[in-house]
Design an enzyme around this catalytic site. Structure first.
Site, PDB file in Angstrom:
ATOM      1  N   ASP A   1      -2.416  10.488  -1.501  1.00 47.87           N
ATOM      2  CA  ASP A   1      -2.677   9.489  -2.533  1.00 47.87           C
ATOM      3  C   ASP A   1      -2.961  10.132  -3.871  1.00 47.87           C
ATOM      4  OD1 ASP A   1      -3.267   8.103   0.129  1.00 47.87           O
ATOM      5  OD2 ASP A   1      -3.099   6.473  -1.330  1.00 47.87           O
TER       6      ASP A   1
ATOM      7  N   GLN B   1      -2.243   1.697  10.242  1.00 50.54           N
ATOM      8  CA  GLN B   1      -0.959   1.810   9.559  1.00 50.54           C
ATOM      9  C   GLN B   1       0.058   2.590  10.389  1.00 50.54           C
ATOM     10  OE1 GLN B   1      -3.891   2.484   8.090  1.00 50.54           O
ATOM     11  NE2 GLN B   1      -3.915   1.936   5.928  1.00 50.54           N
TER      12      GLN B   1
ATOM     13  N   ARG C   1       0.866  -1.177   0.000  1.00 52.16           N
ATOM     14  CA  ARG C   1       0.000   0.000   0.000  1.00 52.16           C
ATOM     15  C   ARG C   1       0.898   1.221   0.000  1.00 52.16           C
ATOM     16  NH1 ARG C   1       2.533   1.333   3.702  1.00 52.16           N
ATOM     17  NH2 ARG C   1       1.106   3.049   4.074  1.00 52.16           N
TER      18      ARG C   1
ATOM     19  N   ASN D   1      -5.951  12.096   1.013  1.00 53.99           N
ATOM     20  CA  ASN D   1      -5.040  11.243   1.776  1.00 53.99           C
ATOM     21  C   ASN D   1      -5.875  10.429   2.755  1.00 53.99           C
ATOM     22  OD1 ASN D   1      -2.363  10.351   2.459  1.00 53.99           O
ATOM     23  ND2 ASN D   1      -2.498  11.559   4.338  1.00 53.99           N
TER      24      ASN D   1
ATOM     25  N   ALA E   1       0.827   5.136  -2.114  1.00 52.51           N
ATOM     26  CA  ALA E   1       0.705   5.454  -3.531  1.00 52.51           C
ATOM     27  C   ALA E   1       1.930   5.048  -4.357  1.00 52.51           C
ATOM     28  CB  ALA E   1       0.380   6.941  -3.694  1.00 52.51           C
TER      29      ALA E   1
END
Lengths: 372, 372
Positions: free
Chosen positions: B249, B208, B54, B259, B56
């Site tokens: 992103d 995350q 994951r 984002n 971008a």
């Protein structure tokens, strides 16, 4: 699971043994519904400290019932009043932020002071704790009636379309004796046939939203959707929130609000999107002695275990898992302060007012006079 | 655990078998370090969709390597180029928000178009995927150098006292090939002896922050503290954050930033407390075709399982627990849009600019011209 909310209580005397107070162990919800006995004031203090009971009004009520338990235990000592006073000191140290704790202890101690030498201390404190609870139910109901008017207004503007309320943490029936503070307008609105849907913030780290608010809304048949704490701003940007209502642990006489960590972020998002942001509270959560929320309200830091560990169901068992690897520091701030400038209004048992010294003085002239 | 970040990579060819691409399975971190083989493009697509990779830039790189795998598989068909193009369509549908995915696929397809009939498709795509990765490392390093200047400035203002950076989600080495975007300035600053401490947002629902950012900062010896997503506003109010840096992103040509969900709330808090809020990005995350982040960026909704279930260690085992009772609806929005007005600046590989059409055009005149 739906139930009759009218008969719901979060704390009560054990029916067949009035020397014992009973509570719902809220650390076990929603996975287990466990009723706990409190047999003495130390167990009451522990229940507050370890958050078996939480929510400003319920913390106050538990402290009052704990003094009743202290009166029973103290009646076998030479100086029962001193015993109760000592218990009050210990109880006062369990949680630093909620002002209702202080308020409830002071109220009970005041009643002892005003009573004659011949009073029956145990009955006196039993009756006082019961009054605090009965009054709290009425206060919550009245908050509900006043707040419901706001939801009715939005429903009219939207021509009867569903009214979307966002709430943070649990300022629900579980945080009070019944009805809640932030949820009271929602329950009253439902009884009056208004179509309401609630966005429930998960409320990390303790997940009071997903574990308590979801539980009680589901139990009472209120449509609701769980979201993570990060999502509320996005929903507000997209027009999916009509009004925010939260509770508060302490409100200054100028209208600043200390509430569950993250409340400030939601107030900022509401402000940025011109969405009304209301705080619902019993007047007992107003701290008339302080003026500046940012500098004068102590912010509790709690055990980092609350951040690093999460409890839930694994198959049929309740398990706790550790989400963080070793080697990272953790801080766990329990509350933040939302300045009055971000709050649209305060919903109290006496009506709705602006979050300002003038607004509060209008609703509570006696208190305001004494404070100034 | 500290390591040499210079040699770190998030995706690579298997040393003894270049028909296989290897990745770190990021869904297993921090509890298990598992390297996965990708043997064909479908496994690459699955790794992106299920977020084994994951971030971008890494999504883009994985897509490029997946087309290389498709070229190998396609070489046994009658029309290898069509096979690769079909793979690109499938890969393009794995995640909707990150623009690097589209960018990487287009770049590889463009190289195929420009190459002659006699090209060796497999070597061509291997070399292109490798270039994308090598360039990404350089891009991240340059973002780090430009962003480090901001941290240096703050360190000077604070006379060498520790610089407190707040970051959301993981825009770290793990989200790129190495160095990261938001973390790159931090790693560079550390190498230059600047005293930096990072507040790491947990980043629900997928954690995350606690699971990836904490892991990589600990691994590289960067002082950091984990907080829940609700806490950042409180820290900013109390002067404990000097600068916020996040990734993105997708960035519009006007400087709006999509984002990880919750970024908008932190930008609001930074703005309210006059704290600089920077977004670090490779120019590949700029979508030159769109102007309005709020209406033109598709926001991915992901499986509600991510909200209701949490993974962690129980004793020596990795377990998943369900935190929510049945009977509650759940929604899981993965991103939000932070409007340019809340962003202080964009840190790119070519320098820092204002988040505006003019600012971006100054740094990237060719792209801006083509877009207008």
């Amino acid at each position: 699971m739906t139930a009759n909310i009218q008969n719901f209580r979060t704390i009560w005397l054990k029916p067949d043994d009035p020397s014992i107070v009973q509570i719902i162990d809220q650390t076990k919800l929603p996975h287990e519904y466990v009723v706990r006995d409190l047999s003495n004031y130390r167990e009451g203090a522990q229940a507050i400290r370890e958050m078996l009971v939480r929510g400003a009004p319920l913390i106050g009520a538990t402290a009052a019932w704990s003094l009743y338990l202290a009166a029973i235990e103290g009646s076998e000592t030479e100086d029962p009043v001193s015993f109760v006073k000592q218990a009050a000191i210990e109880l006062g140290e369990t949680r630093p932020t909620a002002v209702n704790l202080r308020w409830a202890l002071d109220r009970v101690l005041g009643v002892i002071r005003q009573s004659g030498e011949n009073r029956d201390l145990v009955s006196l404190l039993r009756s006082e704790a019961q009054s605090i609870c009965d009054e709290d139910v009425e206060i919550s109901w009245n908050i509900g009636v006043h707040g419901c008017a706001l939801l009715e207004e939005i429903a009219e503007e939207k021509s009867g379309e569903v009214v979307n309320v966002l709430t943070h943490c649990n300022a629900g029936a579980l945080a009070t004796i019944n009805w809640g503070t932030a949820t009271a307008p929602i329950y009253v609105a439902r009884q009056r046939g208004i179509d309401v849907h609630v966005w429930v913030d998960e409320t990390r780290p303790r997940n009071q939203g997903s574990q308590l608010t979801c539980w009680e809304l589901a139990r009472n048949g209120v449509p609701h959707t769980l979201i993570v704490d990060n999502a509320g701003g996005h929903l507000m940007q997209r027009g999916q929130v009509d009004i925010c209502i939260t509770g508060t642990d302490r409100t200054t006489r100028t209208g600043d609000v200390a509430n569950k960590i993250g409340t400030y972020l939601k107030a900022l998002a509401a402000h940025d999107n011109a969405i009304p942001f209301y705080v619902a509270l019993p007047s007992t959560s107003i701290d008339w002695t302080i003026q500046d929320g940012m500098t004068e309200i102590p912010i509790e830091e709690r055990d980092t275990h609350e951040v690093s560990h999460v409890r839930g169901m694994h198959g049929n068992d309740v398990r706790e898992v550790k989400t963080v690897a070793d080697g990272s520091a953790i801080r766990n701030y329990a509350f933040d302060v939302t300045p009055a400038r971000l709050i649209t209004g305060l919903i109290t048992e006496c009506g709705i007012c602006e979050p300002s010294e003038e607004g509060l003085a209008r609703l509570f002239p006696d208190f305001a006079k004494r404070a100034s």
